[in-house]
Motif scaffolding. Structure first.
Motif, short mmCIF file in Angstrom:
data_model
loop_
_atom_site.label_atom_id
_atom_site.label_comp_id
_atom_site.label_asym_id
_atom_site.label_seq_id
_atom_site.Cartn_x
_atom_site.Cartn_y
_atom_site.Cartn_z
N LEU A 41 71.54 26.91 -0.84
CA LEU A 41 70.90 27.72 0.20
C LEU A 41 69.42 27.96 -0.09
O LEU A 41 68.60 28.01 0.82
CB LEU A 41 71.63 29.06 0.34
CG LEU A 41 73.02 29.00 0.99
CD1 LEU A 41 73.76 30.32 0.80
CD2 LEU A 41 72.91 28.66 2.48
N GLU A 45 66.36 26.94 2.39
CA GLU A 45 65.32 27.87 2.85
C GLU A 45 63.92 27.32 2.54
O GLU A 45 63.02 27.38 3.39
CB GLU A 45 65.50 29.23 2.16
CG GLU A 45 64.42 30.26 2.46
CD GLU A 45 64.49 30.79 3.88
OE1 GLU A 45 63.56 31.51 4.29
OE2 GLU A 45 65.48 30.49 4.60
N ALA A 277 72.63 28.50 7.62
CA ALA A 277 73.36 28.77 6.37
C ALA A 277 74.86 28.81 6.59
O ALA A 277 75.64 28.51 5.67
CB ALA A 277 72.88 30.09 5.77
N ILE A 287 74.89 34.12 1.33
CA ILE A 287 73.79 33.71 2.21
C ILE A 287 72.54 34.53 1.91
O ILE A 287 71.44 33.99 1.79
CB ILE A 287 74.19 33.83 3.69
CG1 ILE A 287 75.21 32.75 4.05
CG2 ILE A 287 72.95 33.72 4.59
CD1 ILE A 287 75.77 32.88 5.46
N LEU A 291 69.25 32.62 0.44
CA LEU A 291 68.04 32.59 1.27
C LEU A 291 66.96 33.51 0.71
O LEU A 291 65.77 33.23 0.84
CB LEU A 291 68.38 33.00 2.70
CG LEU A 291 69.35 32.09 3.46
CD1 LEU A 291 69.50 32.56 4.91
CD2 LEU A 291 68.91 30.64 3.43
#
Length: 382
Positions: A41, A45, A277, A287, A291
């Motif tokens: 993740l 990002e 995500a 998440i 992120l």
């Protein structure tokens, strides 16, 4: 330099991985699976928001060192807990008509976007609202760039022609309003009223935050006996308040509104990451951690670009980033009715950045004197 600029990113990464391991152990997700998901993740990002770092740098270089620190401290708290954790919960609460506690309980159960009644599904249902607001905010930023005066013209004939059109008063608002009406009335017919209201809110937010920042920036220059234009401000002797470009740095209320502008900009960029995500995991905690770690690196990259004077060294980099924003705004508006994979969004933005970087390198080779002057000016400002 790298350690100084990215040290907090490394710290946040370490803390994030520890939290992921503890959460994975307590939630029976598995330590290694939780850590792997956070790392994936984070990469997602960073890849989706690299152009955000370039655009942020153009704004951050106008701010004082104090406000740069605020951007990296308070700003990251807002980015991680506000936009990646709290905002989705608030959004689901409003759109689904559920209480915050119910939404949190729903979020902890996770859920795929295709499964009705789950957190992922409800968040996905709110996508038209998210896409319309974020898309119109970013579109206004892009239009402000292409219709405004530029020091360097990357896509020469196109950018020069649009710059001439920009002499028409309020042309950005006219074009944005026309785009919003077309999207709401012909394209997003199933969500027409929602798209119209959310898109209008995005335009108003841009005009308000950007306008207040410019207003107080001008007022504070005048309070200090300075002219708002960079060249004349330099002549007035405000040496301690200048960035790499030579323009006076914003402080006080002007810097505060620039900070708010940066946070709304980050929010607009984060929407696709939050939605995307869920293709990797439906766990909101994982998440938020993943992120959040990625968002910290984007902030460090922003500061790195400012302190290294990268925008001055590569003259077309800002142009490429703004065209990438225009592409992202278009994709967000199209995604109201059409599913567009996040990898496509990331690759388009990266393509603009890489292309503008290559053009900048070619320009520097063809004009070594100009590149030398810009590098010298950056070194003296640092």
């Amino acid at each position: 330099m790298i350690l100084k600029t990215y040290r907090w990113s490394f710290v946040v990464t370490a803390v994030g991985l520890v939290l992921a391991a503890l959460y994975g152990l307590s939630a029976h997700l598995g330590i290694f699976q939780a850590i792997a998901l956070v790392l994936i993740l984070s990469v997602l990002e960073i890849s989706l928001s690299f152009d955000n770092a370039v655009v942020n740098a153009t704004i951050l270089e106008r701010m004082s060192d104090f406000w740069r620190k605020i951007f990296l401290s308070v700003g990251i708290i807002i980015a991680v807990f506000g936009m990646r954790l709290i905002f989705p919960i608030v959004l689901v609460s409003v759109t689904a008509g559920l209480g915050p506690i119910e939404v949190v309980q729903l979020a902890l159960k996770g859920g795929n976007p295709e499964d009705p009644g789950t957190y992922g599904y409800e968040l996905n249902q709110a996508h038209p609202t998210i896409a319309a607001f974020g898309g119109m905010f970013l579109l206004m930023l892009f239009l402000n760039f292409i219709f405004g005066e530029k020091e360097h013209h990357w896509l020469g004939p196109v950018e020069r022609a649009l710059e001439k059109v920009g002499k028409l008063e309020y042309v950005q608002v006219i074009v944005a309003g026309a785009v919003l009406l077309v999207v709401a009335e012909t394209f997003a017919t199933d969500h027409g009223r929602t798209v119209l209201a959310s898109g209008l809110a995005g335009v108003v937010t841009y005009l308000l935050v950007n306008g207040l920042g410019e207003l107080f920036n001008v007022e504070e220059h005048l309070d200090h006996g300075e002219h708002p234009e960079g060249a004349e401000a330099e002549a007035s002797g405000s040496e301690g308040r200048k960035g790499p470009t030579g323009a006076a740095k914003a402080t006080g209320k002007a810097a505060f509104f620039l900070f708010l502008y940066l946070e709304v900009l980050d929010a607009s960029f984060s929407f696709d990451g939050v939605i995307g995500a869920f293709a990797i995991t439906s766990d909101p905690v994982i998440i938020a951690i993943g992120l959040g770690v990625g968002a910290m690196y984007i902030r460090s990259m922003t500061v790195h670009l400012v302190e290294e004077g990268t925008l001055a060294q590569y003259p077309y980099l800002e142009n490429g980033a703004l065209w990438a924003i225009g592409a992202l705004a278009t994709i967000l508006l199209l995604s109201i009715e059409i599913h567009i994979p996040e990898v496509v969004t990331g690759l388009i933005g990266l393509a603009f950045i890489v292309a503008s970087l290559i053009s900048s390198i070619r320009y520097n080779r063809a004009h070594p004197e100009a590149a030398h002057v810009e590098t010298e000016a950056t070194a003296q400002a640092g």
